[in-house]
Design a protein around this motif. Structure first.
Motif, short mmCIF file in Angstrom:
data_model
loop_
_atom_site.label_atom_id
_atom_site.label_comp_id
_atom_site.label_asym_id
_atom_site.label_seq_id
_atom_site.Cartn_x
_atom_site.Cartn_y
_atom_site.Cartn_z
N TYR A 1 0.82 -1.21 0.00
CA TYR A 1 0.00 0.00 0.00
C TYR A 1 0.85 1.26 0.00
N THR A 2 0.27 2.34 -0.57
CA THR A 2 0.91 3.65 -0.53
C THR A 2 0.25 4.51 0.54
N ARG A 3 0.88 5.61 0.89
CA ARG A 3 0.29 6.56 1.84
C ARG A 3 -0.89 7.31 1.21
N ASP A 4 -1.02 7.22 -0.13
CA ASP A 4 -2.15 7.84 -0.83
C ASP A 4 -3.30 6.85 -1.03
N HIS A 5 -3.19 5.67 -0.42
CA HIS A 5 -4.26 4.67 -0.37
C HIS A 5 -4.45 3.88 -1.67
N GLU A 6 -3.39 3.74 -2.45
CA GLU A 6 -3.42 2.80 -3.57
C GLU A 6 -2.86 1.46 -3.07
N TRP A 7 -3.31 0.40 -3.70
CA TRP A 7 -2.72 -0.91 -3.41
C TRP A 7 -2.11 -1.46 -4.69
N VAL A 8 -1.15 -2.34 -4.52
CA VAL A 8 -0.50 -3.00 -5.64
C VAL A 8 -0.26 -4.46 -5.24
N ARG A 9 -0.53 -5.35 -6.19
CA ARG A 9 -0.39 -6.78 -5.93
C ARG A 9 0.32 -7.41 -7.12
N ILE A 10 1.34 -8.19 -6.83
CA ILE A 10 2.07 -8.90 -7.88
C ILE A 10 1.44 -10.28 -8.00
N GLU A 11 0.80 -10.52 -9.14
CA GLU A 11 0.12 -11.80 -9.34
C GLU A 11 0.87 -12.69 -10.31
N GLU A 12 1.76 -12.10 -11.08
CA GLU A 12 2.70 -12.87 -11.90
C GLU A 12 3.97 -12.05 -12.00
N GLU A 13 5.08 -12.70 -12.23
CA GLU A 13 6.36 -12.02 -12.16
C GLU A 13 6.43 -10.78 -13.05
N GLY A 14 6.76 -9.65 -12.43
CA GLY A 14 6.95 -8.40 -13.15
C GLY A 14 5.67 -7.65 -13.47
#
Length: 126
Positions: free
Chosen positions: A6-19
Motif C-alpha cells: 500500500y501507498t500513503r495515498d491509499h493505492e494498493w499493488v499486488r504482484i500476481e505474476e512475475e513483473g
C-alpha cells in the motif's frame, strides 16, 4: 501467494505474476470517497512513474487522482469500471482493480507498506 502493498495515498499493488502489478485503491479510500460514479483509466502503453498521476476516480463527494505505486508501462485497464464504476465500492481490492502495469523497477515495492503497516497508518488517521 501474492502480497498486497500500500501507498500513503491509499493505492494498493499486488504482484500476481512475475513483473506484473495489479493496482487499485484501498477499501479505506473507497469508503472515504463514497459512491464512485466515474473512473478515468490510463491508456494501454502509457508509461507511469511511481508517485505520478495514473488515473482519476470521481465520487458523489469528490474527484481524486490515483497515483502509481510503481513505475512501468500500463498493459491492461479494467474496462468493467467504465460501465460499472460502483465495482470500486463493491470490491475495491478485488474486482474493482484499476489497471495492470509491467514494472520497470520491482525494487520500488520495498518502499511501500505491507498490510499491517497500512492498517496502523490508517488507524492513525482516524
Amino acid at each position: 501467494m501474492s502480497e498486497t502493498r500500500y501507498t500513503r495515498d491509499h493505492e494498493w499493488v499486488r504482484i500476481e505474476e512475475e513483473g506484473i502489478a495489479t493496482v487499485g485503491i484501498s477499501e479505506y479510500a473507497q469508503q472515504q470517497l463514497g459512491d464512485v460514479v466515474f473512473v478515468e483509466l490510463p491508456a494501454i502503453g502509457k508509461s507511469i512513474v511511481q508517485g505520478g498521476e495514473a488515473a482519476v476516480v470521481e465520487s458523489v463527494k469528490a474527484a481524486s487522482e490515483v497515483y502509481a505505486p510503481v513505475s512501468g508501462a500500463v498493459i491492461e485497464a479494467n474496462d468493467a469500471l467504465t460501465d460499472t464504476p460502483a465495482l470500486v465500492n463493491e470490491d475495491a481490492e478485488g474486482e474493482g482493480w484499476f489497471f495492470r502495469v509491467e514494472m520497470s523497477d520491482p525494487s520500488e515495492l520495498d518502499s511501500l507498506m505491507d498490510v499491517d503497516e497500512y492498517t496502523d497508518y490508517i488507524q492513525g488517521l482516524e
